[in-house]
Design a protein around this motif. Structure first.
Motif, PDB file in Angstrom:
ATOM      1  N   ARG A  41       0.834  -1.198   0.000  1.00  0.00           N
ATOM      2  CA  ARG A  41       0.000   0.000   0.000  1.00  0.00           C
ATOM      3  C   ARG A  41       0.876   1.258   0.000  1.00  0.00           C
ATOM      4  O   ARG A  41       0.601   2.234  -0.700  1.00  0.00           O
ATOM      5  CB  ARG A  41      -0.919   0.008   1.220  1.00  0.00           C
ATOM      6  CG  ARG A  41      -1.951   1.126   1.206  1.00  0.00           C
ATOM      7  CD  ARG A  41      -2.707   1.239   2.512  1.00  0.00           C
ATOM      8  NE  ARG A  41      -3.445   0.029   2.839  1.00  0.00           N
ATOM      9  CZ  ARG A  41      -3.134  -0.799   3.817  1.00  0.00           C
ATOM     10  NH1 ARG A  41      -2.075  -0.556   4.575  1.00  0.00           N
ATOM     11  NH2 ARG A  41      -3.858  -1.864   4.049  1.00  0.00           N
ATOM     12  N   ASP A  95       2.397   1.816  -3.380  1.00  0.00           N
ATOM     13  CA  ASP A  95       1.397   2.404  -4.265  1.00  0.00           C
ATOM     14  C   ASP A  95       1.279   3.908  -4.014  1.00  0.00           C
ATOM     15  O   ASP A  95       1.268   4.709  -4.952  1.00  0.00           O
ATOM     16  CB  ASP A  95       0.051   1.709  -4.024  1.00  0.00           C
ATOM     17  CG  ASP A  95      -0.919   1.897  -5.169  1.00  0.00           C
ATOM     18  OD1 ASP A  95      -0.464   1.924  -6.326  1.00  0.00           O
ATOM     19  OD2 ASP A  95      -2.119   2.012  -4.928  1.00  0.00           O
ATOM     20  N   TRP A 112       3.959   6.382  -5.475  1.00  0.00           N
ATOM     21  CA  TRP A 112       3.790   6.893  -6.843  1.00  0.00           C
ATOM     22  C   TRP A 112       2.727   7.975  -6.906  1.00  0.00           C
ATOM     23  O   TRP A 112       2.830   8.913  -7.689  1.00  0.00           O
ATOM     24  CB  TRP A 112       3.437   5.740  -7.782  1.00  0.00           C
ATOM     25  CG  TRP A 112       4.544   4.741  -7.871  1.00  0.00           C
ATOM     26  CD1 TRP A 112       4.620   3.531  -7.244  1.00  0.00           C
ATOM     27  CD2 TRP A 112       5.767   4.891  -8.589  1.00  0.00           C
ATOM     28  NE1 TRP A 112       5.817   2.914  -7.525  1.00  0.00           N
ATOM     29  CE2 TRP A 112       6.535   3.727  -8.361  1.00  0.00           C
ATOM     30  CE3 TRP A 112       6.290   5.894  -9.413  1.00  0.00           C
ATOM     31  CZ2 TRP A 112       7.796   3.545  -8.918  1.00  0.00           C
ATOM     32  CZ3 TRP A 112       7.539   5.707  -9.974  1.00  0.00           C
ATOM     33  CH2 TRP A 112       8.279   4.545  -9.725  1.00  0.00           C
ATOM     34  N   TYR A 126       1.029   3.560 -14.844  1.00  0.00           N
ATOM     35  CA  TYR A 126       0.252   4.484 -14.021  1.00  0.00           C
ATOM     36  C   TYR A 126      -1.225   4.102 -13.975  1.00  0.00           C
ATOM     37  O   TYR A 126      -1.942   4.519 -13.061  1.00  0.00           O
ATOM     38  CB  TYR A 126       0.414   5.912 -14.550  1.00  0.00           C
ATOM     39  CG  TYR A 126       0.463   6.944 -13.442  1.00  0.00           C
ATOM     40  CD1 TYR A 126       1.429   6.865 -12.436  1.00  0.00           C
ATOM     41  CD2 TYR A 126      -0.454   7.981 -13.381  1.00  0.00           C
ATOM     42  CE1 TYR A 126       1.472   7.784 -11.411  1.00  0.00           C
ATOM     43  CE2 TYR A 126      -0.412   8.914 -12.358  1.00  0.00           C
ATOM     44  CZ  TYR A 126       0.549   8.809 -11.376  1.00  0.00           C
ATOM     45  OH  TYR A 126       0.589   9.729 -10.353  1.00  0.00           O
ATOM     46  N   ILE A 137      -2.035   2.066 -10.664  1.00  0.00           N
ATOM     47  CA  ILE A 137      -1.955   2.640  -9.327  1.00  0.00           C
ATOM     48  C   ILE A 137      -3.301   2.613  -8.599  1.00  0.00           C
ATOM     49  O   ILE A 137      -3.398   2.157  -7.459  1.00  0.00           O
ATOM     50  CB  ILE A 137      -1.422   4.086  -9.396  1.00  0.00           C
ATOM     51  CG1 ILE A 137      -0.044   4.116 -10.084  1.00  0.00           C
ATOM     52  CG2 ILE A 137      -1.335   4.687  -8.012  1.00  0.00           C
ATOM     53  CD1 ILE A 137       1.005   3.262  -9.434  1.00  0.00           C
ATOM     54  N   LEU A 192      -4.769  -1.010  -8.060  1.00  0.00           N
ATOM     55  CA  LEU A 192      -3.944  -1.687  -7.062  1.00  0.00           C
ATOM     56  C   LEU A 192      -4.385  -1.280  -5.658  1.00  0.00           C
ATOM     57  O   LEU A 192      -4.479  -2.117  -4.754  1.00  0.00           O
ATOM     58  CB  LEU A 192      -2.467  -1.356  -7.276  1.00  0.00           C
ATOM     59  CG  LEU A 192      -1.488  -1.875  -6.212  1.00  0.00           C
ATOM     60  CD1 LEU A 192      -1.554  -3.399  -6.102  1.00  0.00           C
ATOM     61  CD2 LEU A 192      -0.054  -1.426  -6.529  1.00  0.00           C
ATOM     62  N   PHE A 193      -4.676   0.009  -5.466  1.00  0.00           N
ATOM     63  CA  PHE A 193      -5.127   0.466  -4.159  1.00  0.00           C
ATOM     64  C   PHE A 193      -6.477  -0.172  -3.804  1.00  0.00           C
ATOM     65  O   PHE A 193      -6.686  -0.616  -2.670  1.00  0.00           O
ATOM     66  CB  PHE A 193      -5.245   1.993  -4.129  1.00  0.00           C
ATOM     67  CG  PHE A 193      -5.316   2.556  -2.742  1.00  0.00           C
ATOM     68  CD1 PHE A 193      -4.166   2.919  -2.060  1.00  0.00           C
ATOM     69  CD2 PHE A 193      -6.530   2.688  -2.094  1.00  0.00           C
ATOM     70  CE1 PHE A 193      -4.225   3.424  -0.765  1.00  0.00           C
ATOM     71  CE2 PHE A 193      -6.608   3.182  -0.803  1.00  0.00           C
ATOM     72  CZ  PHE A 193      -5.452   3.561  -0.126  1.00  0.00           C
ATOM     73  N   SER A 207      -1.877  -6.810  -9.945  1.00  0.00           N
ATOM     74  CA  SER A 207      -1.912  -6.536  -8.508  1.00  0.00           C
ATOM     75  C   SER A 207      -1.627  -7.803  -7.705  1.00  0.00           C
ATOM     76  O   SER A 207      -0.887  -7.774  -6.718  1.00  0.00           O
ATOM     77  CB  SER A 207      -3.286  -5.971  -8.118  1.00  0.00           C
ATOM     78  OG  SER A 207      -3.539  -4.742  -8.771  1.00  0.00           O
ATOM     79  N   SER A 260      -1.885   5.904   4.794  1.00  0.00           N
ATOM     80  CA  SER A 260      -2.082   6.248   3.381  1.00  0.00           C
ATOM     81  C   SER A 260      -3.109   7.368   3.194  1.00  0.00           C
ATOM     82  O   SER A 260      -2.882   8.300   2.414  1.00  0.00           O
ATOM     83  CB  SER A 260      -2.511   5.004   2.597  1.00  0.00           C
ATOM     84  OG  SER A 260      -3.672   4.424   3.172  1.00  0.00           O
TER      85      SER A 260
END
Length: 414
Positions: free
Chosen positions: A7, A10, A13, A51, A54, A57-58, A318, A348
């Motif tokens: 996390r 991620d 970036w 990109y 990103i 993935l979160f 992911s 985060s």
């Protein structure tokens, strides 16, 4: 620990690492640096860049995390307590999302109701509800149904034969000899945020006057998801006539979160050896990515409408990343290198909001090494060296901030 580290990787970036690569490309232009810089920008429409991974993935990690948090809540207080926790967090996150997008600092309709955090709130809430009420096998069927249903809606539901982009609408006006209306679409302003906008009124007139219907269209502003946003999503739209986090594309975003749920269930299963968990994550990730790219031949990979093929491709990548992080961090226990990512991963939302409030960590970095300092570095070291130093200082400030919070055990919890 691998989940927190991933996390944080991620978020790394999101909060400014891309500017470091851009600065590297300005400092030393070459094919490799140009390729890397291109990968840190979203694909214009169809296709997939780094990109574009990103955000999903979160969401994937959100799905992994909710397995641990909601399972603990169910074990301690039962399903009702878990549901209260789930709904409270979902609502609070959506409220925070509105604040992040500007809240009520601007008059209506210059207020964005849907966005990145809003999508996270909705996907988390729906995926969490499904997790609380259905067993894993049923969740697999639900996830597949969401992807297939979205594909069927996008493919077979007729839409008006008109592309909702400024350039296309202006071209249609010019073709009809209406240069005055065409000029309304030449502005760079987001007309969805302008009250009583004549350009928006003109677009609505052209849209509803179109009687011809088509199916199976997935182009920019020329698909069911974008058309529904234009018709029914109030307030400011990110892409003027439609939004990449709009109504209909929330359906496959929930599926992205469910893919993370499956990974979380695997990680939490004590009966599966750790090495087998790694193999399953990587193997299933490869299979999902291959299936997604195969599906893209009929249903293109497009982030801005979150196509089902995009869900599988991003979800596959992911899962592979999670498998790699789990292997290194939790199986091999090589952890020193990832500690800064853990600081960031455990806070985060905090660092994301902080970056929004100060307009990015690059802003305080410019106060320290901008202006004449940056000009001096560009002149005496190399062109682009100033931007490189600004980017590095910005990232250092971000990591200092999350380390400060981590050492004092300050964690934002919704």
């Amino acid at each position: 620990m691998s989940v927190d580290a991933l996390r944080g990787f991620d978020m790394f970036w999101i909060i400014g690492a891309d500017s470091l690569v851009y600065a590297l490309n300005r400092l030393s232009r070459s094919k490799p640096t140009e390729f890397l810089a291109g990968q840190l920008d979203h694909a214009d429409w169809e296709g997939f860049h780094f990109y574009d991974l990103i955000f999903p993935l979160f969401l994937f990690i959100v799905g992994v995390s909710l397995v641990f948090s909601l399972s603990k809540a169910i074990d301690n207080g039962g399903r009702s307590d878990a549901l209260k926790r789930l709904l409270r967090r979902g609502v609070l996150l959506f409220v925070v999302a509105l604040f992040y997008s500007g809240g009520f600092s601007s008059p209506w309709p210059d207020i964005r109701l849907m966005g990145v955090l809003n999508r996270i709130a909705l996907a988390y809430s729906f995926a969490g509800l499904l997790f609380c009420f259905f067993k894993p096998r049923a969740l697999v069927g639900i996830c597949a149904s969401l992807l297939i249903t979205y594909w069927a809606l996008m493919t077979f539901v007729p839409i008006r034969d008109i592309q909702l982009t400024k350039s296309n609408l202006a071209g249609l006006c010019e073709k009809a000899g209406d240069t005055q209306t065409a000029a309304l679409f030449s502005t760079d302003a987001n007309i969805s945020a302008v009250k009583d906008s004549p350009a928006w009124t003109a677009a609505e007139g052209m849209f509803y006057a179109t009687t011809n219907r088509v199916t199976g269209k997935f182009g920019k502003g020329y698909n069911l998801s974008d058309h529904l946003d234009f018709q029914y999503l109030p307030g400011k739209k990110y892409d003027t006539f439609f939004d990449p986090e709009g109504f209909l594309s929330t359906i496959p975003a929930v599926a992205t979160c469910l893919l993370g749920v499956f990974a979380g269930l695997l990680l939490r299963n004590p009966r599966v050896p750790d090495t087998r968990k790694v193999l399953l994550l990587v193997g299933c990730g490869i299979a999902a990515a291959v299936l997604g790219w195969a599906w893209s031949l009929e249903f293109p990979v497009v982030k801005k409408i979150w196509t089902s093929s995009y869900v599988l491709v991003a979800g596959g990548y992911s899962a592979m990343l999670l498998g790699l992080f789990f292997l290194v961090v939790d199986v091999w226990r090589a952890r020193a290198w990832c500690q800064p990512f853990v600081w960031m991963g455990m806070n985060s939302i905090t660092v994301y909001l902080a970056a929004n409030l100060i307009r990015g960590f690059r802003t305080p970095a410019l106060r320290l090494v901008g202006g004449d300092v940056r000009t001096f570095l560009d002149a005496h070291l190399a062109k682009g060296a100033g931007d490189m130093v600004v980017s590095i200082v910005g990232l250092v400030l971000a990591f200092w901030f999350v380390n400060f919070l981590y050492r004092r055990k300050v964690f934002l919890r919704l």
